[in-house]
Design an enzyme around this catalytic site. Structure first.
Site, PDB file in Angstrom:
ATOM      1  N   HIS A 171     -12.235  33.312 -26.385  1.00 58.11           N
ATOM      2  CA  HIS A 171     -12.013  33.824 -27.737  1.00 58.11           C
ATOM      3  C   HIS A 171     -12.999  34.969 -27.987  1.00 58.11           C
ATOM      4  CE1 HIS A 171     -12.785  33.890 -32.061  1.00 58.11           C
ATOM      5  NE2 HIS A 171     -11.625  33.291 -32.249  1.00 58.11           N
TER       6      HIS A 171
ATOM      7  N   ARG B 121      -7.496  36.513 -28.859  1.00 55.39           N
ATOM      8  CA  ARG B 121      -7.209  35.654 -27.714  1.00 55.39           C
ATOM      9  C   ARG B 121      -5.918  36.120 -27.075  1.00 55.39           C
ATOM     10  NH1 ARG B 121      -6.598  30.026 -30.437  1.00 55.39           N
ATOM     11  NH2 ARG B 121      -6.756  31.132 -32.403  1.00 55.39           N
TER      12      ARG B 121
ATOM     13  N   LYS C 172      -2.207  36.473 -28.873  1.00 57.66           N
ATOM     14  CA  LYS C 172      -2.354  36.504 -30.326  1.00 57.66           C
ATOM     15  C   LYS C 172      -2.063  37.916 -30.830  1.00 57.66           C
ATOM     16  CE  LYS C 172      -4.447  33.632 -32.610  1.00 57.66           C
ATOM     17  NZ  LYS C 172      -4.020  32.650 -33.611  1.00 57.66           N
TER      18      LYS C 172
ATOM     19  N   ASP D  95      -5.893  42.336 -34.650  1.00 60.49           N
ATOM     20  CA  ASP D  95      -6.627  42.088 -35.904  1.00 60.49           C
ATOM     21  C   ASP D  95      -7.831  43.031 -35.937  1.00 60.49           C
ATOM     22  OD1 ASP D  95      -8.336  41.172 -37.917  1.00 60.49           O
ATOM     23  OD2 ASP D  95      -8.035  39.044 -37.454  1.00 60.49           O
TER      24      ASP D  95
ATOM     25  N   CYS E 192     -10.729  42.987 -37.248  1.00 62.23           N
ATOM     26  CA  CYS E 192     -12.114  42.532 -37.078  1.00 62.23           C
ATOM     27  C   CYS E 192     -12.509  42.448 -35.601  1.00 62.23           C
ATOM     28  CB  CYS E 192     -12.362  41.208 -37.795  1.00 62.23           C
ATOM     29  SG  CYS E 192     -11.407  39.822 -37.188  1.00 62.23           S
ATOM     30  N   TYR E 193     -11.519  42.281 -34.708  1.00 59.21           N
ATOM     31  CA  TYR E 193     -11.851  42.247 -33.274  1.00 59.21           C
ATOM     32  C   TYR E 193     -12.207  43.631 -32.732  1.00 59.21           C
ATOM     33  CZ  TYR E 193     -10.612  37.425 -33.419  1.00 59.21           C
ATOM     34  OH  TYR E 193     -10.599  36.094 -33.745  1.00 59.21           O
TER      35      TYR E 193
ATOM     36  N   ASP F 134      -7.237  43.489 -41.804  1.00 59.61           N
ATOM     37  CA  ASP F 134      -6.805  42.941 -40.516  1.00 59.61           C
ATOM     38  C   ASP F 134      -5.691  43.791 -39.890  1.00 59.61           C
ATOM     39  OD1 ASP F 134      -4.994  41.446 -38.920  1.00 59.61           O
ATOM     40  OD2 ASP F 134      -5.389  39.546 -39.907  1.00 59.61           O
TER      41      ASP F 134
ATOM     42  N   ASP G 119     -10.839  42.981 -47.472  1.00 62.77           N
ATOM     43  CA  ASP G 119     -11.939  42.082 -47.824  1.00 62.77           C
ATOM     44  C   ASP G 119     -13.207  42.632 -47.185  1.00 62.77           C
ATOM     45  OD1 ASP G 119     -12.444  40.681 -45.157  1.00 62.77           O
ATOM     46  OD2 ASP G 119     -10.326  40.249 -45.439  1.00 62.77           O
TER      47      ASP G 119
ATOM     48  N   HIS H 178     -13.565  42.127 -43.196  1.00 63.75           N
ATOM     49  CA  HIS H 178     -12.831  43.094 -42.368  1.00 63.75           C
ATOM     50  C   HIS H 178     -13.358  44.514 -42.561  1.00 63.75           C
ATOM     51  CE1 HIS H 178     -10.058  39.703 -41.782  1.00 63.75           C
ATOM     52  NE2 HIS H 178      -9.860  40.286 -40.606  1.00 63.75           N
TER      53      HIS H 178
HETATM   54 ZN   LIG Z   1      -9.721  39.354 -38.683  1.00 61.66          ZN
END
Ligand SMILES: [Zn+2]
Length: 431
Positions: free
Chosen positions: A233, A276, A279, A282, A284-285, A337, A344, A347
Site C-alpha cells: 500500500h 494499491r 485501485k 487518487d 493524495c498518492y 482526490d 479538503d 488532499h
Molecule cells: Zn486520497
C-alpha cells in the site's frame, strides 16, 4: 529548467492508447476504472476546447484564500476530524509554505498555544486538548511546529516526555503501537522515527529491532504493507521506506522490487498514482507514491547504481503535474482526490506536496526543475523524508542538536506513569 513539451501529454493522439483494457471480463473494479477514465477524458477535452495552446495554471491565490480561512474557521464537515486537529494545522501550514505564503506571527503564536494544549502531561501529542497521546497527531504537531520554526514553536515540545511517550508505545518486537492499547502498523514506526530524529531524542535502543520489523512488511509485490503479510500500500510503503532512511537502513530493502512496484502504481491514462494494485487514481498518492522515488533514487545512488539520471526521478513527472493541475484543483481553491470529489485540507496538502516532488529533482547540491505551466506554478521544494521544506528541516535539526540527547534507560511498553514513580527514571528526567 526543462522546457515542458507541448502539446500536453493528455492532448496527444496516442493518449487514448493508454485506456484500460478489461480483456472482455467486466468486474466491479473494471467498471469503476472506466468511469474514472471517462470523467478524466471529459475534464481534459473541456480544457482543450477552452485553452488550445495555453499551459495549465496552479490556482495559487484561490488555494491561499482557502487555506487562510481554514486556520481560523472550519465547516461542520470537519467535526469528524476532532481527534486530528494537529493534522489540520500541519496540512494547512505545510501547504502555505509550499505556496511560499508567510505565516503571520499572531497566527503562528495561536497555533503554538493550541498545540501546547494538545500535548499530553505524560508526553506526546493528542488529537485535541484533553485527549490521549497518539503517534499520528504527535508527528503532525512536531512537523507543524517545525514549519513555524520559531523558538516559541520549538519550546512547546517537551523532549524528555516525548521520549517517555515513544517508549510507552514501543513493542518488544521492534514495532510501535499508535497509542497505548492501540494498533500496530508501519505508520507508527515512521511517526516515531520522524519526531525522534527531528527533535534529537533518537537513541539506538529506542529503535532496536525496528528495522527488522519494517523489513518484514515488504512483501512479494515489492511494496510494503501495514503489518507483515498484508497487501502492499502506498501510504505504508512511504512510511516504511522513510523510516528506514531515517534509521540509515534503507539498503536492506529489496530496492529494485520496490522500484518496480511503485512505478507501476502511476496510472497510464490518468497520470496520477493509485494506492494499491487495481485501485483508482487518487491525488493524495501524488505524495505517498511519488515521494518514494526521491528516497529510492538516493538509496540506489548510495548502492553505486551507475545508470541513474541526474535530471529526473524515475516516474513521469509531467504526467503527474498534468493530473494534479487539470483534475485535482477546485476552481474556488483547495485540491482533491479526483474529478467529482470535494476538496479538503488533507488532499490539498498531499496534492501540493506531490506537485512539488514532480517539479523539483535533486537536493541542495544538484537541483533540476521541471515546471509544467510556467514559473508562476512553481512551489517550494519539500523534504522527501519529513515532508516539510528542507530549510525548515535544517533549522530544526540545528536547533535541537544543540540540546543533549536525553539519557535513555527506558524500557518498551512501560506506561509513562509507572516510570515516573521509579526513582531512577525520575532522576533521569530531571537531568
Ligand atoms: Zn486520497
Amino acid at each position: 529548467m526543462d522546457g515542458v513539451p507541448t502539446p500536453l501529454r493528455c492532448f496527444r493522439e496516442c493518449h487514448s492508447a493508454e485506456l484500460f483494457i478489461d480483456d472482455g471480463v467486466e468486474t466491479v473494479t473494471s467498471v469503476e476504472q472506466k468511469k474514472v477514465e471517462r470523467s478524466i477524458g471529459e475534464v481534459t477535452s473541456v480544457y482543450k476546447q477552452a485553452h488550445s495552446t495555453a499551459q495549465p495554471t496552479l490556482l495559487q491565490d484561490q488555494h491561499y484564500q482557502y487555506l487562510k480561512k481554514g486556520l481560523r474557521h472550519l465547516s461542520d464537515a470537519y467535526e469528524c476530524l476532532d481527534a486530528s486537529r494537529p493534522w489540520l494545522c500541519f496540512w494547512i501550514l505545510h501547504s502555505l509554505e509550499l505556496l511560499e505564503e508567510p505565516i503571520p506571527s499572531a497566527v503562528a503564536t495561536d497555533v503554538c498555544q493550541f498545540l501546547a494544549r494538545c500535548q499530553s502531561p505524560t508526553g506526546g501529542f493528542a488529537g485535541g486538548p484533553g485527549q490521549h497521546a497518539h503517534l499520528a497527531p504527535t508527528y503532525a504537531a512536531v512537523n507543524a511546529l517545525c514549519v513555524i520554526g520559531t523558538e516559541e514553536a520549538y519550546n512547546v515540545i517537551d523532549r524528555e516526555k516525548l521520549l517517555d511517550f515513544l517508549w510507552s508505545v514501543k513493542q518488544p518486537d521492534g514495532s510501535f503501537v499508535m497509542h497505548i492499547g492501540g494498533e500496530v502498523d508501519v505508520r507508527s514506526a515512521y511517526c516515531a522515527a520522524s519526531v525522534a530524529s527531528l527533535t534529537n531524542i533518537l537513541t539506538p535502543k529506542l529503535f532496536e529491532d525496528t528495522t527488522n520489523w519494517i523489513l518484514r512488511c515488504q512483501n512479494w509485490e515489492g511494496g510494503l504493507s501495514g503489518v507483515p503479510g498484508l497487501e502492499a500500500h502506498g501510504g505504508y510503503t512511504f512510511c516504511g521506506t522513510a523510516a528506514l532512511v531515517i534509521l540509515g537502513n534503507e539498503h536492506m530493502l529489496d530496492l529494485k522490487a520496490l522500484l518496480r512496484w511503485v512505478v507501476s502504481r502511476q496510472m497510464r491514462f490518468e497520470g496520477g498514482f493509485q494506492g494499491r494494485c487495481n485501485k483508482l487514481v487518487d491525488g493524495c498518492y501524488s505524495f505517498w507514491q511519488a515521494g518514494i522515488l526521491p528516497l529510492l533514487h538516493r538509496a540506489l545512488f548510495k548502492e553505486g547504481e551507475s545508470e541513474l539520471s541526474r535530471q529526473r526521478w524515475m516516474f513521469d513527472q509531467q504526467a503527474l503535474q498534468e493530473y494534479i493541475l487539470l483534475c485535482c484543483q477546485n476552481p474556488i481553491g483547495g485540491l482533491l482526490d479526483k474529478p467529482g470529489k470535494s476538496r479538503d485540507f488533507y488532499h490539498t496538502c498531499y496534492c501540493l506536496s506531490g506537485l512539488s516532488i514532480a517539479q523539483h529533482f535533486g537536493n541542495k547540491d544538484l537541483h533540476h526543475e521541471m515546471i509544467l505551466g510556467g514559473e508562476e506554478n512553481r512551489l517550494a521544494p519539500t523534504h522527501p523524508v519529513y515532508n516539510i521544506c528542507p530549510d525548515k528541516v535544517a533549522q530544526a535539526l540545528q536547533h535541537f542538536h544543540r540540546l543533549p540527547v536525553p539519557e535513555d534507560k527506558r524500557q518498551p511498553g512501560a506506561p509513562a506513569d509507572d516510570r515516573q514513580s521509579d526513582p531512577d527514571a525520575a532522576s533521569n528526567s530531571q537531568s
